[in-house]
Structures are given as structure tokens and as C-alpha cells.
Design a protein around this motif. Structure first.
Motif, PDB file in Angstrom:
ATOM      1  N   TYR A   1      56.139 -25.469 149.149  1.00 18.28           N
ATOM      2  CA  TYR A   1      55.802 -26.825 148.742  1.00 18.28           C
ATOM      3  C   TYR A   1      55.848 -27.801 149.913  1.00 18.28           C
ATOM      4  O   TYR A   1      55.038 -28.728 149.989  1.00 18.28           O
ATOM      5  CB  TYR A   1      56.741 -27.289 147.635  1.00 18.28           C
TER       6      TYR A   1
ATOM      7  N   VAL B   1      50.306 -25.322 142.747  1.00 18.12           N
ATOM      8  CA  VAL B   1      51.026 -24.061 142.977  1.00 18.12           C
ATOM      9  C   VAL B   1      52.451 -24.336 143.417  1.00 18.12           C
ATOM     10  O   VAL B   1      53.406 -23.717 142.936  1.00 18.12           O
ATOM     11  CB  VAL B   1      50.291 -23.205 144.032  1.00 18.12           C
TER      12      VAL B   1
ATOM     13  N   ILE C   1      59.425 -14.390 143.912  1.00 25.55           N
ATOM     14  CA  ILE C   1      59.413 -15.619 144.690  1.00 25.55           C
ATOM     15  C   ILE C   1      60.789 -16.271 144.583  1.00 25.55           C
ATOM     16  O   ILE C   1      61.247 -16.577 143.489  1.00 25.55           O
ATOM     17  CB  ILE C   1      58.334 -16.595 144.185  1.00 25.55           C
TER      18      ILE C   1
ATOM     19  N   ALA D   1      61.499 -22.051 139.515  1.00 25.49           N
ATOM     20  CA  ALA D   1      62.835 -21.724 140.019  1.00 25.49           C
ATOM     21  C   ALA D   1      63.908 -22.426 139.198  1.00 25.49           C
ATOM     22  O   ALA D   1      64.936 -21.842 138.863  1.00 25.49           O
ATOM     23  CB  ALA D   1      62.950 -22.115 141.494  1.00 25.49           C
TER      24      ALA D   1
ATOM     25  N   TYR E   1      55.920 -23.234 141.368  1.00 18.35           N
ATOM     26  CA  TYR E   1      56.987 -22.384 141.897  1.00 18.35           C
ATOM     27  C   TYR E   1      58.338 -23.091 141.863  1.00 18.35           C
ATOM     28  O   TYR E   1      59.362 -22.491 141.519  1.00 18.35           O
ATOM     29  CB  TYR E   1      56.659 -21.954 143.326  1.00 18.35           C
TER      30      TYR E   1
ATOM     31  N   SER F   1      63.779 -19.245 145.429  1.00 19.42           N
ATOM     32  CA  SER F   1      63.816 -20.707 145.478  1.00 19.42           C
ATOM     33  C   SER F   1      63.528 -21.217 146.882  1.00 19.42           C
ATOM     34  O   SER F   1      62.850 -22.226 147.065  1.00 19.42           O
ATOM     35  CB  SER F   1      65.177 -21.211 145.012  1.00 19.42           C
TER      36      SER F   1
ATOM     37  N   ILE G   1      52.978 -17.657 151.091  1.00 18.94           N
ATOM     38  CA  ILE G   1      54.215 -17.097 150.541  1.00 18.94           C
ATOM     39  C   ILE G   1      54.816 -16.089 151.515  1.00 18.94           C
ATOM     40  O   ILE G   1      56.033 -16.060 151.734  1.00 18.94           O
ATOM     41  CB  ILE G   1      53.957 -16.439 149.174  1.00 18.94           C
TER      42      ILE G   1
ATOM     43  N   GLN H   1      61.670 -19.769 149.207  1.00 16.30           N
ATOM     44  CA  GLN H   1      60.235 -19.652 149.438  1.00 16.30           C
ATOM     45  C   GLN H   1      59.470 -20.753 148.717  1.00 16.30           C
ATOM     46  O   GLN H   1      58.503 -21.301 149.247  1.00 16.30           O
ATOM     47  CB  GLN H   1      59.733 -18.282 148.977  1.00 16.30           C
ATOM     48  N   ALA H   2      59.901 -21.078 147.497  1.00 15.55           N
ATOM     49  CA  ALA H   2      59.230 -22.127 146.731  1.00 15.55           C
ATOM     50  C   ALA H   2      59.311 -23.461 147.460  1.00 15.55           C
ATOM     51  O   ALA H   2      58.326 -24.198 147.552  1.00 15.55           O
ATOM     52  CB  ALA H   2      59.854 -22.241 145.342  1.00 15.55           C
TER      53      ALA H   2
END
Length: 216
Positions: free
Chosen positions: A67, A129, A58, A137, A133, A60, A204, A62-63
């Protein structure tokens, strides 16, 4: 990276301090968005290093995108509940006049409870979640000290279910009718907020496709 980390920490702290002293729920949500902006910057600390802050596949980017999806829906839902209460009372919504709302308006009360838990990053919500994430990161980049918790949302939960409302006279003509469209929108936001906790991989994958189109 140190500059980004410092700005993230200052922004989170400033937003949290401004939010925690509010009694107006709308203002509290607005000021807390400042803290969330700083929170999202923590992922860019990982993004700024080589390897794009990869943690278990995963990135950064994507995180942040994951979010933003969950945060967007929980924010829309929370402001929807505030709007419904505001129209019902005909005045601004405070911690005092949401007292007992969880029992008075079960659907709106449960929805607001879920949104507050999501904002705080607690389990069974997509907020948990997403925060995991983003914090992961930053941790992967070696900036674990940025993990600052936000707990002032629990004051709203306490007011919803643990405080008795003041006895007030009903407004002339009675309360305005409940708005089906607004409540349906709140329910849809609540479904996404909870559903994103259990359907992580599809989001994701979607974030990965979106991140591939970004220039960094």
C-alpha cells in the motif's frame, strides 16, 4: 492490539472529519494523509497477532509495504496536479477553481480523477488492491469494525467534471506555459497507480523480499 485498533480508528475518524470540511484541495489532501496513517495502522493489528496476520499467503507487513508503494505514487501525482493548477492560476487551488478542469485540461483531469478513485480505494487502481490487503489483515485478526470508508475524494471528481467554472478574466500576459516535466511526472504516477492494479504479484514479491529484511 486493542490499543492499536483504538488509535487507528480515532486517527482515521479525525483525519476524515478534518479533510471533509476543507475546500482547499491541498489542505484536503494533507489532512486525508492523517486518515491514511490510521488506515495503515489497521494492518498492524493483524501484525501484532501470532502468524503475522497471514491471509492467503499475504502478511500484514507485505500489505503495508504494497500500500505504501501505491499510496506514494498517487500522493505525488495528486500534489503534482495541484501544483500545475496552482501555477496556472497563480492562486491556491480550491474545489471552486478546479470546476471544469477535467474538460479544460484532459490529461490532468483524468489523472486527478484516477488518483481520487485510488485514494477512495475503488477498483482498477492500486489503491483498491492495497486497501483490500490491509483491511483483510485487520479482518483476519478479527477487527472487522475498523473498515471505515473514505468518500470525500469524490467531491474533487464532482468538481472536475460536473461543475461549470466561473467565468474569469485571463491574467495579464496570459496563463503560464504548461510544464512538460511536471505533466510527465503526473502521467508516470498515474501509470503506476493503474498498473499496480494489474501487476499485483510483482509488487507483492518485492514486498516479500523487503519484509524479509525487517526485524519483525
Amino acid at each position: 492490539r486493542p490499543v492499536i485498533a483504538a488509535v487507528a480508528a480515532i486517527t482515521m475518524l479525525a483525519g476524515a472529519v478534518l479533510a471533509v470540511i476543507q475546500t482547499d484541495v491541498k489542505r484536503m489532501l494533507a489532512y486525508s494523509s492523517i486518515a491514511h496513517a490510521g488506515f495503515l495502522l489497521t494492518a498492524f493489528v493483524g501484525l501484532a497477532q501470532a502468524g503475522n496476520g497471514v491471509l492467503n499467503g499475504i502478511t500484514s507487513t507485505q500489505a503495508v509495504l504494497f500500500y505504501l508503494v501505491t499510496y506514494g505514487f498517487m500522493t505525488l501525482g495528486a500534489f503534482g496536479v495541484v501544483a500545475a493548477r496552482e501555477r496556472e492560476l497563480g492562486e491556491r487551488v480550491t474545489l471552486d477553481n478546479v470546476a471544469g478542469m477535467g474538460w479544460e485540461r484532459p490529461l490532468l483531469g483524468v489523472a486527478m480523477w484516477i488518483f481520487m478513485l485510488a485514494f477512495a480505494g475503488l477498483p482498477l487502481t492500486g489503491g483498491f488492491v492495497g486497501k483490500f490487503y490491509v483491511f483483510a489483515a485487520a479482518y483476519d485478526a478479527g477487527w472487522a469494525w475498523l473498515m471505515i470508508g473514505l468518500y470525500y475524494y469524490l467531491a474533487v471528481v464532482r468538481a472536475l467534471y460536473m461543475r461549470m467554472p466561473d467565468i474569469q478574466l485571463a491574467p495579464a500576459g496570459g496563463s503560464p506555459p504548461r510544464e512538460a516535466v511536471l505533466q510527465t511526472a503526473v502521467f508516470a504516477c498515474m501509470a503506476v497507480t493503474v498498473g499496480s492494479f494489474f501487476a499485483v504479484q510483482p509488487l507483492i514479491d518485492l514486498a516479500e523480499k523487503a519484509a524479509a529484511q525487517l526485524p519483525f
